[in-house]
Design a protein around this motif. Structure first.
Motif, PDB file in Angstrom:
ATOM      1  N   VAL A  64      19.677  73.029  -4.581  1.00 23.20           N
ATOM      2  CA  VAL A  64      19.049  72.768  -3.282  1.00 23.20           C
ATOM      3  C   VAL A  64      17.519  72.817  -3.355  1.00 23.20           C
ATOM      4  O   VAL A  64      16.852  72.644  -2.336  1.00 23.20           O
ATOM      5  CB  VAL A  64      19.541  73.778  -2.223  1.00 23.20           C
ATOM      6  CG1 VAL A  64      21.040  73.673  -2.042  1.00 23.20           C
ATOM      7  CG2 VAL A  64      19.144  75.202  -2.583  1.00 23.20           C
ATOM      8  N   MET A  65      16.957  73.019  -4.539  1.00 24.38           N
ATOM      9  CA  MET A  65      15.503  73.146  -4.682  1.00 24.38           C
ATOM     10  C   MET A  65      14.794  71.880  -4.229  1.00 24.38           C
ATOM     11  O   MET A  65      15.118  70.773  -4.657  1.00 24.38           O
ATOM     12  CB  MET A  65      15.163  73.425  -6.152  1.00 24.38           C
ATOM     13  CG  MET A  65      13.677  73.532  -6.431  1.00 24.38           C
ATOM     14  SD  MET A  65      13.396  73.817  -8.209  1.00 24.38           S
ATOM     15  CE  MET A  65      11.607  73.760  -8.271  1.00 24.38           C
ATOM     16  N   PRO A  66      13.785  72.001  -3.341  1.00 18.57           N
ATOM     17  CA  PRO A  66      13.029  70.823  -2.901  1.00 18.57           C
ATOM     18  C   PRO A  66      12.026  70.396  -3.958  1.00 18.57           C
ATOM     19  O   PRO A  66      11.847  71.082  -4.972  1.00 18.57           O
ATOM     20  CB  PRO A  66      12.323  71.320  -1.636  1.00 18.57           C
ATOM     21  CG  PRO A  66      12.105  72.778  -1.907  1.00 18.57           C
ATOM     22  CD  PRO A  66      13.321  73.232  -2.688  1.00 18.57           C
ATOM     23  N   VAL A 115      13.288  70.821 -13.640  1.00 15.99           N
ATOM     24  CA  VAL A 115      11.974  70.573 -14.237  1.00 15.99           C
ATOM     25  C   VAL A 115      11.273  69.422 -13.522  1.00 15.99           C
ATOM     26  O   VAL A 115      10.077  69.495 -13.211  1.00 15.99           O
ATOM     27  CB  VAL A 115      12.113  70.280 -15.739  1.00 15.99           C
ATOM     28  CG1 VAL A 115      10.779  69.814 -16.324  1.00 15.99           C
ATOM     29  CG2 VAL A 115      12.599  71.516 -16.491  1.00 15.99           C
ATOM     30  N   LEU A 116      12.025  68.345 -13.248  1.00 18.83           N
ATOM     31  CA  LEU A 116      11.429  67.208 -12.541  1.00 18.83           C
ATOM     32  C   LEU A 116      11.004  67.586 -11.132  1.00 18.83           C
ATOM     33  O   LEU A 116       9.963  67.124 -10.637  1.00 18.83           O
ATOM     34  CB  LEU A 116      12.424  66.039 -12.501  1.00 18.83           C
ATOM     35  CG  LEU A 116      12.716  65.361 -13.838  1.00 18.83           C
ATOM     36  CD1 LEU A 116      13.749  64.251 -13.662  1.00 18.83           C
ATOM     37  CD2 LEU A 116      11.437  64.784 -14.439  1.00 18.83           C
ATOM     38  N   ASN A 117      11.801  68.419 -10.462  1.00 14.94           N
ATOM     39  CA  ASN A 117      11.405  68.893  -9.133  1.00 14.94           C
ATOM     40  C   ASN A 117      10.099  69.681  -9.197  1.00 14.94           C
ATOM     41  O   ASN A 117       9.231  69.541  -8.324  1.00 14.94           O
ATOM     42  CB  ASN A 117      12.507  69.765  -8.526  1.00 14.94           C
ATOM     43  CG  ASN A 117      13.670  68.947  -7.985  1.00 14.94           C
ATOM     44  OD1 ASN A 117      13.504  67.786  -7.638  1.00 14.94           O
ATOM     45  ND2 ASN A 117      14.836  69.553  -7.919  1.00 14.94           N
ATOM     46  N   ALA A 118       9.979  70.519 -10.223  1.00 17.51           N
ATOM     47  CA  ALA A 118       8.749  71.301 -10.380  1.00 17.51           C
ATOM     48  C   ALA A 118       7.553  70.386 -10.652  1.00 17.51           C
ATOM     49  O   ALA A 118       6.450  70.609 -10.124  1.00 17.51           O
ATOM     50  CB  ALA A 118       8.921  72.312 -11.514  1.00 17.51           C
ATOM     51  N   PHE A 123       2.603  67.452  -8.840  1.00 14.85           N
ATOM     52  CA  PHE A 123       1.941  66.166  -8.614  1.00 14.85           C
ATOM     53  C   PHE A 123       1.685  65.935  -7.126  1.00 14.85           C
ATOM     54  O   PHE A 123       0.626  65.417  -6.749  1.00 14.85           O
ATOM     55  CB  PHE A 123       2.791  65.036  -9.193  1.00 14.85           C
ATOM     56  CG  PHE A 123       2.474  64.733 -10.632  1.00 14.85           C
ATOM     57  CD1 PHE A 123       1.927  63.526 -10.999  1.00 14.85           C
ATOM     58  CD2 PHE A 123       2.714  65.670 -11.625  1.00 14.85           C
ATOM     59  CE1 PHE A 123       1.611  63.245 -12.321  1.00 14.85           C
ATOM     60  CE2 PHE A 123       2.415  65.418 -12.952  1.00 14.85           C
ATOM     61  CZ  PHE A 123       1.862  64.188 -13.297  1.00 14.85           C
ATOM     62  N   ASN A 124       2.653  66.308  -6.277  1.00 12.77           N
ATOM     63  CA  ASN A 124       2.427  66.170  -4.834  1.00 12.77           C
ATOM     64  C   ASN A 124       1.282  67.057  -4.367  1.00 12.77           C
ATOM     65  O   ASN A 124       0.492  66.672  -3.503  1.00 12.77           O
ATOM     66  CB  ASN A 124       3.704  66.521  -4.062  1.00 12.77           C
ATOM     67  CG  ASN A 124       4.685  65.373  -4.025  1.00 12.77           C
ATOM     68  OD1 ASN A 124       4.336  64.253  -3.685  1.00 12.77           O
ATOM     69  ND2 ASN A 124       5.939  65.631  -4.383  1.00 12.77           N
ATOM     70  N   GLN A 125       1.185  68.246  -4.933  1.00  8.72           N
ATOM     71  CA  GLN A 125       0.157  69.190  -4.523  1.00  8.72           C
ATOM     72  C   GLN A 125      -1.225  68.752  -4.992  1.00  8.72           C
ATOM     73  O   GLN A 125      -2.216  68.936  -4.277  1.00  8.72           O
ATOM     74  CB  GLN A 125       0.475  70.581  -5.075  1.00  8.72           C
ATOM     75  CG  GLN A 125      -0.420  71.690  -4.541  1.00  8.72           C
ATOM     76  CD  GLN A 125      -0.179  72.015  -3.079  1.00  8.72           C
ATOM     77  OE1 GLN A 125       0.720  71.453  -2.453  1.00  8.72           O
ATOM     78  NE2 GLN A 125      -0.985  72.897  -2.527  1.00  8.72           N
ATOM     79  N   LEU A 127      -1.954  65.445  -6.714  1.00 15.87           N
ATOM     80  CA  LEU A 127      -2.247  64.007  -6.704  1.00 15.87           C
ATOM     81  C   LEU A 127      -1.669  63.281  -5.498  1.00 15.87           C
ATOM     82  O   LEU A 127      -1.832  62.068  -5.378  1.00 15.87           O
ATOM     83  CB  LEU A 127      -1.714  63.357  -7.992  1.00 15.87           C
ATOM     84  CG  LEU A 127      -2.255  63.927  -9.299  1.00 15.87           C
ATOM     85  CD1 LEU A 127      -1.674  63.180 -10.490  1.00 15.87           C
ATOM     86  CD2 LEU A 127      -3.783  63.851  -9.333  1.00 15.87           C
ATOM     87  N   GLY A 128      -0.979  64.011  -4.627  1.00 17.81           N
ATOM     88  CA  GLY A 128      -0.473  63.385  -3.410  1.00 17.81           C
ATOM     89  C   GLY A 128       0.651  62.400  -3.639  1.00 17.81           C
ATOM     90  O   GLY A 128       0.902  61.521  -2.814  1.00 17.81           O
ATOM     91  N   ARG A 129       1.346  62.519  -4.767  1.00 17.62           N
ATOM     92  CA  ARG A 129       2.471  61.636  -5.061  1.00 17.62           C
ATOM     93  C   ARG A 129       3.431  62.347  -6.000  1.00 17.62           C
ATOM     94  O   ARG A 129       3.104  63.391  -6.571  1.00 17.62           O
ATOM     95  CB  ARG A 129       1.993  60.330  -5.706  1.00 17.62           C
ATOM     96  CG  ARG A 129       1.315  60.535  -7.063  1.00 17.62           C
ATOM     97  CD  ARG A 129       0.936  59.219  -7.708  1.00 17.62           C
ATOM     98  NE  ARG A 129       0.248  59.381  -8.975  1.00 17.62           N
ATOM     99  CZ  ARG A 129       0.843  59.595 -10.147  1.00 17.62           C
ATOM    100  NH1 ARG A 129       2.161  59.664 -10.197  1.00 17.62           N
ATOM    101  NH2 ARG A 129       0.140  59.716 -11.253  1.00 17.62           N
ATOM    102  N   SER A 130       4.623  61.758  -6.161  1.00 15.66           N
ATOM    103  CA  SER A 130       5.630  62.363  -7.034  1.00 15.66           C
ATOM    104  C   SER A 130       5.382  61.994  -8.493  1.00 15.66           C
ATOM    105  O   SER A 130       4.669  61.033  -8.803  1.00 15.66           O
ATOM    106  CB  SER A 130       7.028  61.898  -6.608  1.00 15.66           C
ATOM    107  OG  SER A 130       7.318  62.323  -5.296  1.00 15.66           O
ATOM    108  N   PHE A 131       5.996  62.747  -9.369  1.00 11.00           N
ATOM    109  CA  PHE A 131       5.906  62.496 -10.809  1.00 11.00           C
ATOM    110  C   PHE A 131       6.708  61.252 -11.167  1.00 11.00           C
ATOM    111  O   PHE A 131       7.827  61.058 -10.700  1.00 11.00           O
ATOM    112  CB  PHE A 131       6.456  63.704 -11.566  1.00 11.00           C
ATOM    113  CG  PHE A 131       6.450  63.560 -13.064  1.00 11.00           C
ATOM    114  CD1 PHE A 131       5.280  63.700 -13.783  1.00 11.00           C
ATOM    115  CD2 PHE A 131       7.627  63.292 -13.752  1.00 11.00           C
ATOM    116  CE1 PHE A 131       5.276  63.583 -15.165  1.00 11.00           C
ATOM    117  CE2 PHE A 131       7.636  63.176 -15.128  1.00 11.00           C
ATOM    118  CZ  PHE A 131       6.452  63.313 -15.839  1.00 11.00           C
ATOM    119  N   ASN A 132       6.124  60.390 -11.989  1.00 15.29           N
ATOM    120  CA  ASN A 132       6.797  59.180 -12.438  1.00 15.29           C
ATOM    121  C   ASN A 132       7.247  59.382 -13.885  1.00 15.29           C
ATOM    122  O   ASN A 132       6.408  59.518 -14.784  1.00 15.29           O
ATOM    123  CB  ASN A 132       5.852  57.976 -12.334  1.00 15.29           C
ATOM    124  CG  ASN A 132       6.550  56.656 -12.587  1.00 15.29           C
ATOM    125  OD1 ASN A 132       7.187  56.466 -13.622  1.00 15.29           O
ATOM    126  ND2 ASN A 132       6.438  55.733 -11.648  1.00 15.29           N
TER     127      ASN A 132
END
Length: 586
Positions: A64-66, A115-118, A123-125, A127-132
């Motif tokens: 359930v980790m965001p 790991v991808l969630n982390a 990246f959101n914090q 660079l304002g976007r998700s990791f690609n």
């Protein structure tokens, strides 16, 4: 049976006295564990239950980790994950060996998603976007370099070792946890089956009725959604690259002869300058803006007294919080360069850059001053720069200011001495590209202005650096980061405009802008991507050329000043100063 049992007891006693060297470690561990359980049954039972509960909590927490910091909260982890219910049903139906293999593989996959969630959170914090997962692995090396410049080599090595250990734990622990839980299901199939059915009914009911706790839905399919999102992101990235290659081949000025590019700037001293992280928040955030706006107003008046006037507006950057080169290349190319693959595509193309347009005229010497460049920079060719001064070619002997290799004031003085004070080649004008770096995070320590005649080789900054804040004291403190960020922008704007006031001429045309907003911790989680842009000149005709842009007088753009995409600036600028479009169709 009793004889056999007696023999085993004797063997065990002998083993206790003198363990056989040939016994395998795993067998020895199993024997020791069995004896410990027999001697401490209550403690063994408590330990077993505790480990099982922790395993369940780990699995549910990972499921359930965001993927954003703003969604973290107690209610987020008190949810019922659909993946756990489906996984339990599958494991109950499998024989032992396939069950263990599937459980281990599922746990590793769950660890990878964690790991991808982390990474998404980071990246959101920042660079304002998700990791690609296709494009962004190379940025991890940049992050390591940034930490080394900010915190030092030892702290960076410790941080990297810690991250590697954490990643390994995130891959191993979920696998062990799922295997343990699968064994528990297999030992109690009846209870496990009933529990799985009940959990499934509860999940369907909560999902259908939209049951929530503290605004968070009880029924969760977070991990399944994350996997679908990652798969879609990979597909979109690959498709985007193919489409962008076509877009990059189209250029409104791609076939324009050099004689028809920027004719209204011939004879002018044109300077494009990027100020690191100079974003809209610097002018509008209630904590940051008072000092910055006071500086902009004071410097507007000072420039006016020296005969300079300015117009300012807003551009929406293609990046946020970092990856400055995406903002630079978007401004200069007229293309929306929002990721590393697009950047590589453009750098390898013959798409005309704004700075390259000046080179193409044959009427301008073109030079770059890049104090942030500390290695080979093949992009020089695409930018159309005849000469580039990097961090090691400006003669600086003072201390670094965290990531920034030298204070902006020093870089500007070196530009003056090495380039601006010298006449261009006979019959030519000059176009310069400057990248200022003192306002780069972590905004500690920050340089201070000194007398321009005292700059020397930069040693004068040693005491200023030593007396400044330490990066580790500011980097994790949101309030201090915002305050120090504002001070860094004040410094960079002051250094640039004082240089212009001191050394600018009747022919100087200065264009300066931010490359992106600062990180979300400073600008806010829902801040815009806008950055200020200003054009400053003494010759009134230079500003008359952009009169129809409706920009604000002075260095501070009004809140309702026009907002354009950063990618539109190249073509607007070229047209405003007399360039004739001759499209290249690809």
């Amino acid at each position: 049976m009793s004889a056999l049992q007696s023999a085993e007891d004797v063997a065990e006693e002998i083993t206790d006295v003198a363990p056989r060297p040939s016994r395998r470690p795993w067998t020895a561990w199993s024997a020791w564990r069995r004896r410990w359980r027999e001697r401490h049954p209550t403690a063994a039972q408590v330990l077993s239950v505790t480990v099982t509960v922790l395993a369940a909590a780990l699995v549910v927490g990972a499921l359930v980790m965001p993927n954003t910091v703003v969604r973290l909260g107690p209610a987020t982890f008190f949810r019922l994950p659909a993946e756990a219910i489906v996984g339990a049903a599958v494991l109950l139906a499998l024989p032992r060996r396939p069950r263990v293999a599937v459980a281990a593989a599922s746990g590793v996959l769950l660890g990878a998603v964690t790991v991808l969630n982390a990474l998404d959170m980071g990246f959101n914090q920042y660079l304002g976007r998700s990791f690609n997962v296709v494009l962004d692995w190379s940025l991890l090396g940049d992050a390591e370099s940034y930490l080394e410049d900010s915190l030092g080599r030892t702290a960076t090595l410790a941080a990297v070792a810690g991250v590697i250990a954490l990643v390994l734990l995130l891959l191993v622990l979920p696998a062990l946890a799922v295997v343990r839980l699968s064994g528990l299901l297999a030992r109690h199939p009846g209870t496990a089956t009933r529990g799985t059915l009940i959990a499934g009914v509860v999940w369907i009911t909560c999902s259908s009725l939209g049951v929530q706790m503290a605004g968070v839905p009880i029924a969760s399919d977070r991990t399944a959604t994350a996997l679908k999102t990652q798969a879609r992101r990979v597909s979109d990235t690959l498709a985007d690259e193919a489409e962008f290659r076509k877009v990059a081949r189209v250029d409104a000025f791609g076939n324009t002869p050099g004689g028809q590019l920027v004719p209204d700037l011939r004879g002018k001293d044109v300077i494009f300058t990027f100020i690191e992280s100079y974003g809209r928040s610097a002018i509008e955030d209630p904590v940051i803006s008072p000092g910055v706006n006071r500086t902009l107003d004071v410097r507007t008046k000072a420039l006016a007294a020296a005969g300079f006037h300015a117009r300012s507006g807003w551009l929406t950057s293609a990046t946020y919080g970092g990856s400055s080169w995406l903002g630079h290349s978007t401004t200069m190319s007229g293309l929306w360069i929002s990721n590393q693959q697009r950047y590589r595509t453009v750098m390898a193309s013959d798409h005309l850059s704004l700075t390259g347009a000046f080179e193409k005229t044959g009427a301008f010497d073109t030079v770059g001053v890049m104090p942030g460049v500390q290695k080979g920079w093949p992009e020089q060719k695409w930018y159309g720069l005849d000469k580039v001064y990097n961090a090691f070619q400006l003669g600086y002997r003072g201390p670094k200011f965290s990531w920034s290799t030298m204070p902006d004031q020093y870089a500007l003085q070196q530009y003056q001495e090495r380039v601006h004070s010298k006449p261009p080649a006979a019959g030519r004008s000059r176009m310069s590209l400057l990248i200022l770096t003192s306002s780069h995070q972590p905004w500690a320590p920050i340089p201070k202005m000194v007398g321009w005649d005292r700059l020397g080789d930069g040693s004068v900054f040693a005491d200023i650096e030593a007396a400044g804040n330490r990066a580790e004291d500011v980097i994790a403190d949101t309030t201090r980061s915002r305050e120090e960020y504002g001070k860094s922008i004040q410094y960079s704007v002051t250094a640039l405009t004082e240089w212009l006031e001191r050394y600018g001429t009747e022919d100087t045309v200065l264009v300066f802008l931010g490359d992106h907003q600062p990180i979300a911790r400073v600008s806010g989680n829902h801040a815009s991507r806008d950055v200020p842009v200003s054009i400053v000149a003494k010759d009134p005709r230079m500003l008359d050329k952009i009169a129809d842009w409706d920009w604000t007088d002075g260095l501070r753009p009004a809140e309702d000043a026009p907002v354009w995409k950063m990618s539109s600036f190249r073509d607007r600028f070229l047209r405003a100063y007399g360039s004739t479009p001759h499209p290249k169709r690809g």
